[in-house]
Scaffold this motif. Structure first.
Motif, PDB file in Angstrom:
ATOM      1  N   GLY A 146       0.798  -1.212   0.000  1.00  0.00           N
ATOM      2  CA  GLY A 146       0.000   0.000   0.000  1.00  0.00           C
ATOM      3  C   GLY A 146       0.833   1.265   0.000  1.00  0.00           C
ATOM      4  N   ARG A 147       2.131   1.122   0.173  1.00  0.00           N
ATOM      5  CA  ARG A 147       3.039   2.278   0.163  1.00  0.00           C
ATOM      6  C   ARG A 147       3.046   2.928  -1.211  1.00  0.00           C
ATOM      7  NH1 ARG A 147       9.565   1.670   0.259  1.00  0.00           N
ATOM      8  NH2 ARG A 147      10.136   3.887   0.079  1.00  0.00           N
ATOM      9  N   GLU A 148       3.057   4.249  -1.257  1.00  0.00           N
ATOM     10  CA  GLU A 148       3.088   4.987  -2.509  1.00  0.00           C
ATOM     11  C   GLU A 148       4.392   5.767  -2.628  1.00  0.00           C
ATOM     12  OE1 GLU A 148      -0.375   7.387  -2.987  1.00  0.00           O
ATOM     13  OE2 GLU A 148      -1.696   5.657  -3.307  1.00  0.00           O
ATOM     14  N   ILE A 149       4.994   5.712  -3.805  1.00  0.00           N
ATOM     15  CA  ILE A 149       6.292   6.341  -4.030  1.00  0.00           C
ATOM     16  C   ILE A 149       6.191   7.271  -5.242  1.00  0.00           C
ATOM     17  CG2 ILE A 149       8.728   5.933  -4.561  1.00  0.00           C
ATOM     18  CD1 ILE A 149       8.305   3.073  -3.424  1.00  0.00           C
ATOM     19  N   ALA A 164      12.329   6.544 -13.024  1.00  0.00           N
ATOM     20  CA  ALA A 164      13.284   7.195 -12.129  1.00  0.00           C
ATOM     21  C   ALA A 164      12.622   7.360 -10.761  1.00  0.00           C
ATOM     22  CB  ALA A 164      13.698   8.552 -12.685  1.00  0.00           C
ATOM     23  N   CYS A 165      13.257   6.821  -9.727  1.00  0.00           N
ATOM     24  CA  CYS A 165      12.708   6.916  -8.369  1.00  0.00           C
ATOM     25  C   CYS A 165      13.793   6.583  -7.354  1.00  0.00           C
ATOM     26  CB  CYS A 165      11.513   5.971  -8.192  1.00  0.00           C
ATOM     27  SG  CYS A 165      11.938   4.239  -8.367  1.00  0.00           S
ATOM     28  N   ASP A 166      13.493   6.844  -6.081  1.00  0.00           N
ATOM     29  CA  ASP A 166      14.450   6.570  -5.017  1.00  0.00           C
ATOM     30  C   ASP A 166      14.259   5.180  -4.411  1.00  0.00           C
ATOM     31  OD1 ASP A 166      15.613   9.060  -5.261  1.00  0.00           O
ATOM     32  OD2 ASP A 166      14.194  10.001  -3.877  1.00  0.00           O
ATOM     33  N   ALA A 167      13.231   4.475  -4.802  1.00  0.00           N
ATOM     34  CA  ALA A 167      12.925   3.177  -4.195  1.00  0.00           C
ATOM     35  C   ALA A 167      13.923   2.111  -4.643  1.00  0.00           C
ATOM     36  CB  ALA A 167      11.516   2.752  -4.561  1.00  0.00           C
ATOM     37  N   ASP A 168      14.270   1.219  -3.730  1.00  0.00           N
ATOM     38  CA  ASP A 168      15.135   0.083  -4.022  1.00  0.00           C
ATOM     39  C   ASP A 168      14.277  -1.174  -3.922  1.00  0.00           C
ATOM     40  OD1 ASP A 168      17.243  -1.585  -4.491  1.00  0.00           O
ATOM     41  OD2 ASP A 168      18.085  -1.442  -2.484  1.00  0.00           O
ATOM     42  N   PRO A 170      13.093  -5.109  -5.051  1.00  0.00           N
ATOM     43  CA  PRO A 170      13.692  -6.361  -5.541  1.00  0.00           C
ATOM     44  C   PRO A 170      13.137  -6.756  -6.903  1.00  0.00           C
ATOM     45  CG  PRO A 170      12.032  -6.839  -3.888  1.00  0.00           C
ATOM     46  CD  PRO A 170      12.179  -5.351  -3.909  1.00  0.00           C
ATOM     47  N   LEU A 171      13.885  -7.576  -7.614  1.00  0.00           N
ATOM     48  CA  LEU A 171      13.422  -8.082  -8.898  1.00  0.00           C
ATOM     49  C   LEU A 171      12.155  -8.909  -8.703  1.00  0.00           C
ATOM     50  CD1 LEU A 171      16.761  -9.179 -10.622  1.00  0.00           C
ATOM     51  CD2 LEU A 171      15.491  -7.050 -10.908  1.00  0.00           C
ATOM     52  N   ASP A 172      11.261  -8.824  -9.668  1.00  0.00           N
ATOM     53  CA  ASP A 172       9.972  -9.535  -9.665  1.00  0.00           C
ATOM     54  C   ASP A 172       8.966  -8.966  -8.666  1.00  0.00           C
ATOM     55  OD1 ASP A 172      10.657 -11.327 -11.705  1.00  0.00           O
ATOM     56  OD2 ASP A 172      11.608 -12.697 -10.280  1.00  0.00           O
ATOM     57  N   ALA A 173       9.327  -7.865  -8.010  1.00  0.00           N
ATOM     58  CA  ALA A 173       8.372  -7.246  -7.083  1.00  0.00           C
ATOM     59  C   ALA A 173       7.178  -6.713  -7.857  1.00  0.00           C
ATOM     60  CB  ALA A 173       9.050  -6.116  -6.314  1.00  0.00           C
ATOM     61  N   ALA A 174       5.973  -6.949  -7.331  1.00  0.00           N
ATOM     62  CA  ALA A 174       4.763  -6.441  -7.974  1.00  0.00           C
ATOM     63  C   ALA A 174       4.596  -4.969  -7.631  1.00  0.00           C
ATOM     64  CB  ALA A 174       3.551  -7.241  -7.502  1.00  0.00           C
ATOM     65  N   VAL A 175       4.282  -4.168  -8.628  1.00  0.00           N
ATOM     66  CA  VAL A 175       4.104  -2.740  -8.426  1.00  0.00           C
ATOM     67  C   VAL A 175       3.077  -2.230  -9.443  1.00  0.00           C
ATOM     68  CG1 VAL A 175       6.032  -2.187  -9.963  1.00  0.00           C
ATOM     69  CG2 VAL A 175       5.302  -0.508  -8.273  1.00  0.00           C
ATOM     70  N   VAL A 176       2.313  -1.227  -9.057  1.00  0.00           N
ATOM     71  CA  VAL A 176       1.366  -0.597  -9.980  1.00  0.00           C
ATOM     72  C   VAL A 176       1.899   0.788 -10.315  1.00  0.00           C
ATOM     73  CG1 VAL A 176      -0.987   0.227 -10.321  1.00  0.00           C
ATOM     74  CG2 VAL A 176      -0.588  -1.865  -9.011  1.00  0.00           C
ATOM     75  N   VAL A 177       2.184   1.015 -11.587  1.00  0.00           N
ATOM     76  CA  VAL A 177       2.674   2.307 -12.054  1.00  0.00           C
ATOM     77  C   VAL A 177       1.467   3.091 -12.571  1.00  0.00           C
ATOM     78  CG1 VAL A 177       4.185   3.505 -13.668  1.00  0.00           C
ATOM     79  CG2 VAL A 177       4.902   1.327 -12.676  1.00  0.00           C
ATOM     80  N   GLY A 178       1.057   4.123 -11.811  1.00  0.00           N
ATOM     81  CA  GLY A 178      -0.191   4.805 -12.137  1.00  0.00           C
ATOM     82  C   GLY A 178      -1.343   3.851 -11.906  1.00  0.00           C
ATOM     83  N   LYS A 189      21.020   2.700 -11.658  1.00  0.00           N
ATOM     84  CA  LYS A 189      21.300   3.808 -10.747  1.00  0.00           C
ATOM     85  C   LYS A 189      20.224   4.889 -10.902  1.00  0.00           C
ATOM     86  CE  LYS A 189      24.939   7.000  -9.297  1.00  0.00           C
ATOM     87  NZ  LYS A 189      26.323   7.485  -9.538  1.00  0.00           N
ATOM     88  N   GLY A 190      19.510   5.132  -9.825  1.00  0.00           N
ATOM     89  CA  GLY A 190      18.492   6.176  -9.830  1.00  0.00           C
ATOM     90  C   GLY A 190      17.128   5.717 -10.285  1.00  0.00           C
ATOM     91  N   GLY A 191      16.950   4.399 -10.453  1.00  0.00           N
ATOM     92  CA  GLY A 191      15.631   3.949 -10.876  1.00  0.00           C
ATOM     93  C   GLY A 191      15.557   2.469 -11.164  1.00  0.00           C
ATOM     94  N   LEU A 192      14.529   2.085 -11.888  1.00  0.00           N
ATOM     95  CA  LEU A 192      14.296   0.670 -12.190  1.00  0.00           C
ATOM     96  C   LEU A 192      13.482   0.532 -13.475  1.00  0.00           C
ATOM     97  CD1 LEU A 192      11.083   0.314 -11.184  1.00  0.00           C
ATOM     98  CD2 LEU A 192      12.191   0.381  -8.954  1.00  0.00           C
TER      99      LEU A 192
END
Length: 211
Positions: A146-149, A164-168, A170-178, A189-192
């Protein structure tokens, strides 16, 4: 005994072997991920990605399932328009039995041979280089917790994006972009970099897209 009988037998055997070879070619599946879109009987279009293809059938991953026996039209990069009926349903998509003339099947077989050779030679996929920088670059990453970055889109392809983001993460982590579900596939460096769970529709792929 006439010599014609053994000759006819040899010819019959050769024709049978040729038919079997042609049948194998017609049904040989090639594992290849092609982006595209498909249209069901409701006349609406949806994005999809292939899992494997043969001149006689194609299996796709998609979000909107059809029904067994339903006719569908699929537009795929490199292959163009394909028509057929849904022959099998799966949790993440469905398989289609292709309806095509022998000439069309031959064209599909030739194109699949080229795609398979390209993959075995390690040649780059054209779509990986087709990227745009959207006008609306600011975006929010939402994690499973539920964390938003806050983040910024560097560029986007049909299959993924550089963020580009400050978050680190892990690979295969589920994330919703927008509003677009993704998974993390690379860190820099500086993103993913993320890969979309479903590819974008080619129709909306330009600088005005909003994830």
């Amino acid at each position: 005994m006439s010599h014609a009988a053994p000759s006819r037998l040899r010819l019959s055997t050769a024709l049978a072997l040729s038919a079997k070879a042609e049948d194998r070619r017609r049904h040989q599946r090639v594992g290849v991920a092609l982006l595209g879109r498909y249209m069901l009987s409701d006349r609406k279009e949806y994005p999809c990605q292939t899992v494997d293809i043969s001149p006689g059938g194609v299996r796709i991953v998609c979000a909107v399932p059809g029904e067994l026996g339903e006719r569908t039209v699929i537009y795929l990069e490199h292959l163009g328009r394909i028509e057929g009926t849904i022959a099998r349903l799966m949790p993440d998509g469905f398989a289609v039995a292709i309806s095509a003339t022998p000439h069309k099947r031959e064209k599909i077989a030739s194109q699949l041979t080229w795609l398979a050779n390209r993959a075995s030679l390690g040649l780059p996929e054209d779509r990986r280089h087709e990227r745009v920088v959207p006008h609306q670059a600011a975006v929010t990453l939402r994690l499973e917790s539920g964390r938003e970055i806050p983040a910024r889109i560097v560029d986007v392809s049909l299959s993924g994006a550089a963020i580009a983001c400050d978050a680190d993460l892990p690979l295969d982590a589920a994330v919703v972009v927008g509003r677009t579900p993704c998974k993390v596939v690379r860190q820099f460096k500086g993103g993913l970099a993320v890969e979309f769970r479903l590819p974008l529709s080619p129709d909306r792929f330009d600088e005005n897209l909003v994830l």
